[in-house]
Write a protein that holds these residues in place. Sequence first.
Motif, mmCIF file in Angstrom:
data_model
loop_
_atom_site.group_PDB
_atom_site.id
_atom_site.type_symbol
_atom_site.label_atom_id
_atom_site.label_comp_id
_atom_site.label_asym_id
_atom_site.label_seq_id
_atom_site.Cartn_x
_atom_site.Cartn_y
_atom_site.Cartn_z
ATOM 1 N N ASN A 74 13.087 -2.882 6.823
ATOM 2 C CA ASN A 74 13.068 -3.357 5.607
ATOM 3 C C ASN A 74 12.791 -5.035 5.552
ATOM 4 O O ASN A 74 12.239 -5.349 4.667
ATOM 5 C CB ASN A 74 14.516 -3.383 4.995
ATOM 6 N N PHE B 32 5.535 -4.339 -4.118
ATOM 7 C CA PHE B 32 5.113 -5.416 -3.251
ATOM 8 C C PHE B 32 3.844 -6.279 -3.821
ATOM 9 O O PHE B 32 3.831 -7.577 -3.455
ATOM 10 C CB PHE B 32 4.906 -4.741 -1.910
ATOM 11 N N ASP C 143 1.151 -4.521 2.630
ATOM 12 C CA ASP C 143 1.665 -3.424 2.125
ATOM 13 C C ASP C 143 1.514 -2.262 3.002
ATOM 14 O O ASP C 143 0.410 -1.806 3.124
ATOM 15 C CB ASP C 143 1.527 -3.078 0.657
ATOM 16 N N THR C 144 2.294 -1.932 3.774
ATOM 17 C CA THR C 144 2.125 -0.964 5.022
ATOM 18 C C THR C 144 3.061 0.404 4.685
ATOM 19 O O THR C 144 4.086 0.309 4.114
ATOM 20 C CB THR C 144 2.177 -1.557 6.490
ATOM 21 N N ALA D 25 4.952 1.127 6.799
ATOM 22 C CA ALA D 25 6.257 0.631 7.476
ATOM 23 C C ALA D 25 7.244 -0.596 6.864
ATOM 24 O O ALA D 25 8.015 -0.745 7.245
ATOM 25 C CB ALA D 25 6.133 -0.015 9.193
ATOM 26 N N GLY D 26 6.641 -0.787 5.475
ATOM 27 C CA GLY D 26 7.205 -1.716 4.980
ATOM 28 C C GLY D 26 6.216 -2.813 4.552
ATOM 29 O O GLY D 26 5.067 -2.865 4.901
ATOM 30 N N GLY D 27 6.801 -3.707 3.607
ATOM 31 C CA GLY D 27 5.972 -4.752 3.230
ATOM 32 C C GLY D 27 6.003 -6.080 3.852
ATOM 33 O O GLY D 27 7.308 -6.422 4.333
#
Lengths: 560, 236
Positions: free
Chosen positions: A188, A367, A535-536, A538-540
């Motif tokens: 996160n 995001f 933006d991935t 696994a999260g931003g």
Amino acid sequence: MNRPAPRLVELSMRRLAAASLLLATSFRHETAFAQAAAPTPLEAPPPRQPPAGAPRVDAPDTWGTTEPPERGVPAPPDAAARREPPPSSQPSELELDTAAAEPRVRYTLEAIEVRGNRRTRSRVVMRYVPFKPGDVIDVDDTEVELTRYRLLGTGFFRDVQFSLRKGGSRGRVVLVIDVVERNTIIVNDLWMGLSADADKRGNARPLTAYAGVDVAETNLAGTGITLGGAVGLAQDQLALRVRFLDPAFLGGRWMASGMLLFNDAKDFFGNADVLWDDPSQLNQVPDYAVVAYKRFGGTLGIGRDLSVPTQLWLNYRLEAIDASLPRAASHIRGLDREPILFDILPGRSVLSTARAYLQHDTRDHPFLPTRGWLASVSGEVGLTPLGSDYAYQRLDVAASRWWELPWKRHVVRLELFGGAISGDAPFFEQYYVGDYSDFLPGRVLGMNVDRRPPPNFLDNSIVEVRYGHYAAKVGGEYRIPLYRGTRSVYGIDFFGSAGLYGVAHRRDLTDPPRGYSRLQLIPVDLTANLGFRMDTSAGGFAFAFSNVLGFIPVRNEANR
Amino acid sequence: MSSGARRATLVAWALAALVLGAILLRAPVVHAQEKKDPPPRDARFVWNAQKTQLYVDLAFRDVIDAEIRKKLSRGLPTTIVLTGTVHLPGVKDPVSTTAQTCKITWHVWDEVYLVETTRPGGTRSTAAITVDGVVRRCAEARRLLVATSDQLTVGTSVYLSAKVQVNPVSPELLNKIKRWVSRPTGTGTAAPGDALFSTFTGLFLQRIGEAERELKFVTKTLVPVVEKPPPPKEKK
């Protein structure tokens, strides 16, 4: 010309009969073209009306032949090629010309079947499905597709597909929901950087590294509950946080959240020439009066969607605080030596508050938004009747708006913030300059890792401010999309932002520091940032240069 | 450091940002799995006998792959949309546009494909019994009106730039979806205003894109032929 050889008839008489029945019962026979809706009517042969009750299964295609051309090769446009062959010659290409507009297909829902969910419980999936057995389902209802996106939006699944299959009797169907689960452990937040001090000439002096990570499992044991943990580390400082969120509390429409926080932290007070009386801290941090404190407590909240974009949360917080302060401390503020206000009670104290939070979110993307609003209002009060040692009220109003520009999908954002605190809020609840200046690191899990004042680009009294009771900010951001993908990295944008902010302590208004002219008494400063937002899966993440830029010289008291 | 020097530092950073921004302003957006332009496809352009309307015949059967074929039989609608622009060789701006949409719904109990086609001229509903029939209806354009003599001179060579989408998401629906995703009624995966929530919803928003499948191509540049007028009817 060569035509493909006729294929074998694979159609059962039952299907033909069913098709005929369908056409006879479901559709009206009208002209093939809805001329009223035709902006530029084609020159087509007039449609032929079939006999009543006897739908054609060999109706000619008035737009051309129904004979299949070879793959990838368009059919010849001559009239002969457009002629529909009789069904007996090409039975596999039979088509039933219904010539009716907008046929509606409805079924009675017999059951809902969830497949492919190995971890996520079926009841969690069903929480997002607005249909139930016995409902009449219209296949054109956009709610069906929206439900699919709702399930994708949970983040629990990599793919969701809906289909219908026959039920126990004619007209009844089973809605089949096929899901493919995905990893639901998400990073996160991630903090890394260098905390810094400032020397007497105002130059930044890197001290130690700080780091932190916030990880969450968003589908705990397949229940849809989010459980997250976070840790922050800095020199002689530690912060821990555990959170949970149940999006359907007790299976209802209310959401429930909880959070536990532990801070074993220090904060550094004093602008210049700091003097203090605290033998235990001598020679440790010579330029500052240090407050060592521990916080432990938690928050419980319930929330509810008031409408699609609007959400309301109500929270109660209870914390125990144990603070160790210098017996006395003073510093130079403006031209005068004044006592340092720590804004925290020494020893043990209790913080008990109630908070209401209303948010309106119409962003098109969380995001990397390109349009929409994100606006919020929050109010918090210290509950002295419930044991709080801190009686205060805090009101924050924030709004951001995004626009997509007509060229190359560049995005502009305007941001506004205003907040005020009345009463005696502890310093960690006050507005901190690092939360508004990109040149200073923000707080990590409530823990302050930096000791510098703001850069003071406008040469005013902001340099005297660290925490305040009033804050405001106006800012803008320009974003340039550089990459769009669909796998691990969904998007990368370059961004540049700038803003003007102000933070003021109550004393800055009632007793402003001497040595500043009229305009210099307004404690405002500039902030700016440059970097990349990613933006991935696994999260931003944001990779910004501001922390590097923040090491340009600060604090100008040596020149005053 | 004096305040003047500090301001000079700020100005230097601002200039550096402007230079970097100016460079990036001209940068094109790179899309993952970007492919080279496919070779021009065969097509046939035909003026009607009166030389007033130009039609095209072309096929794009490859838009229906195995996955889409499977979806056709799921009992819920699948939509295939062809949009096209007619161009003169060497001219970027189109001279005319056209479109064809096809909505296919498998009737679970009657076991037929209901096909609703909309194109210049109107909407028409048919039924097909096989997937091949659906493909022929929806993955080909037969005698699709693309221009009129007001827009194009007879004898001029043209080509068509086409985009085919399977289940395109309308802007209204997309906005509704995205709004919902931002704050799904009765649901949620993280606290409001939390970046955690952003992460989850961002995971799939990119996957919605504009359509479940998209195909872009241009046709070969051709001089349209002219239909022969129908032979006069013999008097009895």
